[in-house]
Motif scaffolding. Structure first.
Motif, PDB file in Angstrom:
ATOM      1  N   GLY A   1      38.345  32.544  42.831  1.00  0.00           N
ATOM      2  CA  GLY A   1      38.044  32.766  41.409  1.00  0.00           C
ATOM      3  C   GLY A   1      39.253  32.586  40.512  1.00  0.00           C
ATOM      4  N   THR A   2      39.435  33.563  39.630  1.00  0.00           N
ATOM      5  CA  THR A   2      40.532  33.508  38.671  1.00  0.00           C
ATOM      6  C   THR A   2      41.890  33.442  39.374  1.00  0.00           C
ATOM      7  N   ALA A   3      42.032  34.180  40.462  1.00  0.00           N
ATOM      8  CA  ALA A   3      43.304  34.161  41.209  1.00  0.00           C
ATOM      9  C   ALA A   3      43.563  32.749  41.735  1.00  0.00           C
TER      10      ALA A   3
ATOM     11  N   SER B   1      45.768  37.711  44.992  1.00  0.00           N
ATOM     12  CA  SER B   1      44.603  38.585  44.850  1.00  0.00           C
ATOM     13  C   SER B   1      44.955  39.798  43.997  1.00  0.00           C
ATOM     14  N   GLN B   2      44.149  40.058  42.997  1.00  0.00           N
ATOM     15  CA  GLN B   2      44.336  41.270  42.200  1.00  0.00           C
ATOM     16  C   GLN B   2      44.083  42.482  43.083  1.00  0.00           C
ATOM     17  N   SER B   3      42.890  42.523  43.683  1.00  0.00           N
ATOM     18  CA  SER B   3      42.471  43.714  44.441  1.00  0.00           C
ATOM     19  C   SER B   3      43.210  43.829  45.771  1.00  0.00           C
TER      20      SER B   3
ATOM     21  N   THR C   1      39.894  41.109  48.748  1.00  0.00           N
ATOM     22  CA  THR C   1      38.877  40.060  48.759  1.00  0.00           C
ATOM     23  C   THR C   1      38.710  39.525  50.185  1.00  0.00           C
TER      24      THR C   1
ATOM     25  N   SER D   1      38.856  39.235  35.206  1.00  0.00           N
ATOM     26  CA  SER D   1      40.306  39.403  35.337  1.00  0.00           C
ATOM     27  C   SER D   1      41.034  38.762  34.148  1.00  0.00           C
TER      28      SER D   1
ATOM     29  N   VAL E   1      35.590  42.006  45.930  1.00  0.00           N
ATOM     30  CA  VAL E   1      34.543  41.302  46.674  1.00  0.00           C
ATOM     31  C   VAL E   1      34.871  41.363  48.163  1.00  0.00           C
TER      32      VAL E   1
HETATM   33  C1  F6R Z   1      36.959  36.480  37.493  1.00  0.00           C
HETATM   34  C2  F6R Z   1      37.392  37.323  38.576  1.00  0.00           C
HETATM   35  C3  F6R Z   1      37.166  36.858  39.970  1.00  0.00           C
HETATM   36  C4  F6R Z   1      38.353  37.269  40.860  1.00  0.00           C
HETATM   37  C5  F6R Z   1      38.051  36.914  42.313  1.00  0.00           C
HETATM   38  C6  F6R Z   1      39.217  37.256  43.224  1.00  0.00           C
HETATM   39  O1  F6R Z   1      37.270  37.041  36.261  1.00  0.00           O
HETATM   40  O2  F6R Z   1      37.909  38.378  38.355  1.00  0.00           O
HETATM   41  O3  F6R Z   1      36.948  35.484  40.026  1.00  0.00           O
HETATM   42  O4  F6R Z   1      39.495  36.607  40.411  1.00  0.00           O
HETATM   43  O5  F6R Z   1      36.918  37.622  42.744  1.00  0.00           O
HETATM   44  O6  F6R Z   1      39.508  38.607  43.181  1.00  0.00           O
HETATM   45  P1  F6R Z   1      40.903  39.156  43.661  1.00  0.00           P
HETATM   46  O7  F6R Z   1      41.935  38.662  42.724  1.00  0.00           O
HETATM   47  O8  F6R Z   1      40.766  40.638  43.643  1.00  0.00           O
HETATM   48  O9  F6R Z   1      41.130  38.609  45.048  1.00  0.00           O
END
Ligand code: F6R
Length: 608
Positions: A300-302, A346-348, A351, A399, A605
């Motif tokens: 995704g955004t990452a 990854s933010q979280s 994933t 994000s 996710v």
């Molecule tokens: C879009 C968004 C998602 C996350 C993707 C990865 O705004 O937030 O596309 O970027 O699910 O999530 P992380 O960064 O947590 O691995």
């Protein structure tokens, strides 16, 4: 995905369970439920939709049990109805589950033949009936769960409570994270430490394959061979209070506005401001001169942050870089060079696709470096090197600030690579770091376009489709702009490399199709102008994001021009991200969608 919690308490736990679930709503919000032990009976309250529906149900029909489990759901198997909501329960046992039981069909058939009656469409119910079958045969809860776990395939974090025992809560982890919290004569379970914030700061994390038996006095942890193991107990100050929206209408708005500050914090961790040198907070366990190829992997955004990072690492570090979607990387069987570098973003940090790709890269002997926001996450813990983004908690599902902080870390990494590889001189480094130091100020200036974008959003909201175009790093930013608009406003949008327009998407252009062109005045600007002319010639409505020079040279009549501050072109994506995010945000507000929790999505996710 889903979030799970559990409490072995000394007083009624329903309210605490709901409070902890509120902190896990980022993991899903299709339905929620809790089960508590009322005397020797398991009682449940469940509700479709957001947690507030469950809270309402509990007000009307309270639960007073001192032992309980709770769940917030992101539907995978079975529609998001009350009947499919967790906990699932029989008279003897109640269970909550995060993940997917891959062999549930086979288990279900076998259990049905043995007389089990299935009431839901979920994969989880197979786990319930397995445990229940053992309990019905007189086997104790610990042995019943042990026997059940050995039959499960897939990813799971599970929590069980039992009608016959008010001093036991059993949990298991295979994939999705699980934290155990230690209290004063109480024990807790949560999908993460944030869920346990108001309850305790004394936490241990289960490792993959672990399962644990909690009593009021402590926990016994077993590994996947059923051997008793010790897992480190740490003090972790996940704030007790939920992060609030301050004076903003939505978390997303607050997070967009926080960017100058948090991007600045991130920068300060990676550069020495006084000397204008990159100074990474950790020693890298590899030498950039020996890396033949870098793979950047994320979702995704990452992933789009990684795509922009690819341009920087190629240009500044002269490194060969591939960008991959995590869910494709693992199964593509691409040849990987031992000793090469794989970067995971990854933010979280949870994933599932990114985590699986990380493990795959490790197996193949690659150096693994992760850029993560949650430093206690599985990806952070399992990577050889972890670089933190200092975005702070990101609550809005879309994000924003994590994206720009990821960009900031990637920018400094690209400069570091260029320096080590002899591609950048000290003067180059100082100039580039200087450009990065300007970013927080320039972001604040970019935020000043908000009233204009708010007005523009009223036009965009009337559209059925929107096209985003860009060249260079503005191309991945166009992809990100389209994703942002889609996910929160539900308006269909596509991002394209501006040069690709003529190879197909130009057929879509007419007077009803807004085309957002991201075009800082850089070395490809003139080429983008040609593409804008192609759009204009076909009656398309252009929304141009550029700087004063670009506006003067654009040679087309855009519907709207959003003027960004002047800046060095290399890192422009960091600044142009701001109007891109604001446009999606304000369009969603006009459309009246649930901006912070858009339909069908979840923040973390944890299923593949
Ligand atoms: C879009 C968004 C998602 C996350 C993707 C990865 O705004 O937030 O596309 O970027 O699910 O999530 P992380 O960064 O947590 O691995």
């Amino acid at each position: 995905m889903c979030g799970i919690v559990g409490i072995l308490g000394r007083g009624p736990v329903a309210e605490q369970l709901v409070d902890s679930l509120r902190r896990l709503e980022y993991r899903g919000y299709d339905s929620a439920g809790i089960a508590t032990l009322e005397g020797a009976c398991l009682a449940r309250r469940r509700a479709e939709g957001k947690l507030r529906n469950l809270a309402g149900r509990l007000q009307a029909e309270p639960l007073i049990g001192q032992v309980g489990i709770g769940h917030t759901r992101w539907a995978t198997h079975g529609r998001p109805t009350e009947n499919n909501a967790h906990p699932h329960a029989t008279e003897r046992v109640a269970v909550v589950h995060n993940g997917i039981i891959e062999n549930f069909r086979e288990l279900r058939e076998k259990l049905k033949k043995n007389g089990a009656v299935f009431e839901t469409e979920t994969d989880t119910e197979a786990v319930l009936h397995l445990v229940d079958g053992y309990l019905a045969a007189g086997i104790d809860p610990v042995e019943a769960v042990r026997a059940t776990l050995s039959q499960l395939r897939g990813a799971f974090a599970l929590g069980f409570i039992f009608a016959a025992d008010d001093d036991i809560l059993i949990c298991a982890r295979n994939g999705p994270p699980l934290a155990i919290g230690y209290g004063d004569g109480e024990m807790y379970l949560g999908s993460d430490a944030i869920a346990l914030g108001p309850l305790t700061d004394t936490i241990s994390y289960l490792e993959d394959g672990d399962w644990a038996v909690l009593t009021h006095d402590g926990a016994t942890v077993y590994d996947h061979h059923n051997a008793v193991v010790q897992r480190e107990v740490v003090k972790q100050s996940a704030s007790a209070s939920l992060v609030d929206k301050a004076n903003y209408r939505h978390f997303m708005a607050k997070e967009i506005h926080e960017q100058p500050e948090v991007v600045g914090h991130t920068l300060a961790r990676y550069v020495d401001m006084a000397t204008e040198r990159v100074s990474l907070p950790v020693d890298l366990p590899f030498d950039f001169r020996e890396i033949k190829r870098v793979s950047i992997i994320a979702c995704g955004t990452a992933n789009y942050a990684g795509y922009i990072g690819k341009y920087w690492l190629e240009r500044l570090g002269r490194l060969a870089v591939e960008i991959d979607i995590a869910s494709e990387f693992r199964y593509r069987e691409a040849p990987l060079g031992k000793g090469d570098l794989a970067i995971f973003i990854s933010q979280s940090g949870e994933t599932a696709d990114t985590l699986a790709a990380l493990r795959y890269a490790k197996q193949h002997g690659l150096h693994t470096l992760s850029i993560v926001n949650v430093t206690t996450s599985t990806i952070a813990r399992e990577s050889e090197t972890m670089l933190q983004t200092l975005a702070g908690p990101e609550i809005g599902v879309a994000s924003t600030k994590a994206f720009t902080c990821q960009l900031m870390v990637l920018a400094t990494l690209a400069i570091a690579a260029g320096k080590v590889r002899g591609e950048l001189s000290e003067e180059d480094e100082a100039r580039l770091v200087h450009d990065l130091i300007e970013v927080p100020r320039l972001m604040s200036e970019a935020l000043a376009t908000e009233p204009q974008i708010d007005r523009l959003a009223r036009e965009i909201a009337k559209s059925r489709d929107v096209l985003y175009l860009g060249r260079g790093t503005s191309y991945p930013l166009a992809l990100e702009g389209a994703l942002k608009l889609k996910e929160i406003s539900y308006i269909h949008a596509e991002g394209y490399a501006a040069g690709e327009l003529k190879h197909g998407p130009i057929a879509l252009i007419d007077e009803n199709m807004p085309v957002v062109v991201i075009a800082p005045y850089d070395r490809v600007f003139e080429k983008t102008v040609s593409n804008m002319q192609e759009v204009a010639a076909r009656g398309g409505n252009i929304i141009l994001m550029t700087d004063a020079k670009g506006a003067a040279e654009a040679a087309v009549e855009p519907l709207e021009t959003i003027i960004m501050p002047d800046m060095a072109a290399t890192f422009a994506a960091l600044i142009y991200a701001v109007p891109v995010q604001l446009l999606a945000y304000h369009t969603a507000v006009v459309m009246g969608t649930d901006v912070d929790q858009p339909r069908n999505l979840a923040k973390s996710v944890t299923v593949e």
